[in-house]
Enzyme design. Structure first.
Site, PDB file in Angstrom:
ATOM      1  N   ILE A 164      15.186  15.287  31.423  1.00  0.00           N
ATOM      2  CA  ILE A 164      15.166  16.750  31.473  1.00  0.00           C
ATOM      3  C   ILE A 164      16.572  17.283  31.644  1.00  0.00           C
ATOM      4  O   ILE A 164      17.415  16.659  32.293  1.00  0.00           O
ATOM      5  CB  ILE A 164      14.323  17.227  32.684  1.00  0.00           C
ATOM      6  CG1 ILE A 164      12.904  16.662  32.628  1.00  0.00           C
ATOM      7  CG2 ILE A 164      14.304  18.751  32.788  1.00  0.00           C
ATOM      8  CD1 ILE A 164      12.136  16.809  33.938  1.00  0.00           C
ATOM      9  N   SER A 165      16.832  18.439  31.056  1.00  0.00           N
ATOM     10  CA  SER A 165      18.052  19.190  31.392  1.00  0.00           C
ATOM     11  C   SER A 165      17.650  20.610  31.759  1.00  0.00           C
ATOM     12  O   SER A 165      16.842  21.231  31.059  1.00  0.00           O
ATOM     13  CB  SER A 165      19.049  19.199  30.225  1.00  0.00           C
ATOM     14  OG  SER A 165      18.502  19.834  29.091  1.00  0.00           O
ATOM     15  N   GLN A 168      15.683  16.456  19.013  1.00  0.00           N
ATOM     16  CA  GLN A 168      16.748  16.694  18.048  1.00  0.00           C
ATOM     17  C   GLN A 168      18.086  16.852  18.777  1.00  0.00           C
ATOM     18  O   GLN A 168      18.361  16.119  19.725  1.00  0.00           O
ATOM     19  CB  GLN A 168      16.366  17.913  17.201  1.00  0.00           C
ATOM     20  CG  GLN A 168      15.018  17.690  16.489  1.00  0.00           C
ATOM     21  CD  GLN A 168      14.656  18.788  15.526  1.00  0.00           C
ATOM     22  OE1 GLN A 168      15.455  19.278  14.753  1.00  0.00           O
ATOM     23  NE2 GLN A 168      13.390  19.204  15.582  1.00  0.00           N
ATOM     24  N   CYS A 193      17.515  21.788  19.712  1.00  0.00           N
ATOM     25  CA  CYS A 193      16.158  21.261  19.519  1.00  0.00           C
ATOM     26  C   CYS A 193      15.554  21.682  18.181  1.00  0.00           C
ATOM     27  O   CYS A 193      14.335  21.695  18.022  1.00  0.00           O
ATOM     28  CB  CYS A 193      15.252  21.674  20.678  1.00  0.00           C
ATOM     29  SG  CYS A 193      15.846  21.120  22.285  1.00  0.00           S
ATOM     30  N   TYR A 219      22.682  20.080  23.865  1.00  0.00           N
ATOM     31  CA  TYR A 219      23.995  20.113  24.508  1.00  0.00           C
ATOM     32  C   TYR A 219      23.856  19.732  25.971  1.00  0.00           C
ATOM     33  O   TYR A 219      22.882  20.094  26.629  1.00  0.00           O
ATOM     34  CB  TYR A 219      24.590  21.527  24.412  1.00  0.00           C
ATOM     35  CG  TYR A 219      25.770  21.755  25.339  1.00  0.00           C
ATOM     36  CD1 TYR A 219      27.028  21.249  25.023  1.00  0.00           C
ATOM     37  CD2 TYR A 219      25.616  22.458  26.535  1.00  0.00           C
ATOM     38  CE1 TYR A 219      28.108  21.434  25.889  1.00  0.00           C
ATOM     39  CE2 TYR A 219      26.686  22.648  27.398  1.00  0.00           C
ATOM     40  CZ  TYR A 219      27.928  22.135  27.069  1.00  0.00           C
ATOM     41  OH  TYR A 219      28.988  22.312  27.925  1.00  0.00           O
TER      42      TYR A 219
END
Length: 202
Positions: free
Chosen positions: A143-144, A52, A160, A55
């Site tokens: 990935i963050s 979803q 999310c 940031y």
């Protein structure tokens, strides 16, 4: 990124991982809901990854993974699990206990110093998000990990789609980790989690 993934699928390029930082922005995955965009204070980009709204911004390590999942067994669920395990192993290098939760992709940390949730369970915050897409069995996006982003920037979205948990970072947890140190830990732990590629069978 998509061009590189295509080249990998065609056998014209090697697998690779990009470590980046973005300017402040919001990205919408394929499951993003309009009502979860609370304040479009930053540019909003539609992406083809799963998930979803999330940031991205300074102080956050973005890890784009362009890997051949076909050569790793053609198991998408296992691949996502391995990405989570990679983050958890990396966080462990800094004595952070990352955890996964059923039906919540990403990596979480318990926050015992915060009030209990309404259901009596300990509070927990998300420290890393995962959102990928596969095309021809090659992954892209990824990935963050929150190292030291401005956490107030997450207030413009429902991260999310999860409303009952917060977001944290390594610095917010009291760990003054430099981005370079995180990158070294990512490199050191990668081979602990991802086996060498093997041809899929069956």
């Amino acid at each position: 990124m998509e061009a590189r993934a295509e080249a990998i699928a065609d056998g014209q390029a090697e697998e690779c991982i990009w470590l980046l930082e973005h300017p402040p922005l919001y990205t919408a995955g394929t499951s993003a809901k309009h009502e979860d965009l609370i304040d479009d204070r930053f540019p909003v980009f539609q992406t083809r990854r799963g998930g979803q709204f999330t940031y991205h911004g300074p102080g956050q390590r973005i890890i784009y993974v362009m890997l051949d999942v076909a050569r790793r067994g053609r198991d998408v669920r296992r691949f996502v699990h391995d990405l989570e395990a990679w983050v958890i192993a990396t966080l462990a290098q800094f004595n952070v206990s990352g955890e996964i939760r059923e039906n919540r992709v990403g990596v979480w940390v318990q926050r015992p110093e915060k009030p209990l949730l309404s259901n009596g369970l300990p509070a927990e915050d998300k420290v890393a998000a995962i959102g990928i897409r596969l095309r021809r069995w090659v992954s892209f996006h990824g990935i963050s990990i929150n190292v030291e982003p401005d956490l107030s920037h997450f207030e413009g979205i429902v991260p999310c789609g999860i409303r009952d948990h917060g977001v944290t970072s390594l610095v917010d947890l009291g760990l003054p980790v430099a981005m370079h140190d995180l990158d070294l830990a990512l490199r050191e732990t990668f081979d602990q989690v991802f086996a060498q590629p093997v041809e899929a069978r069956g």
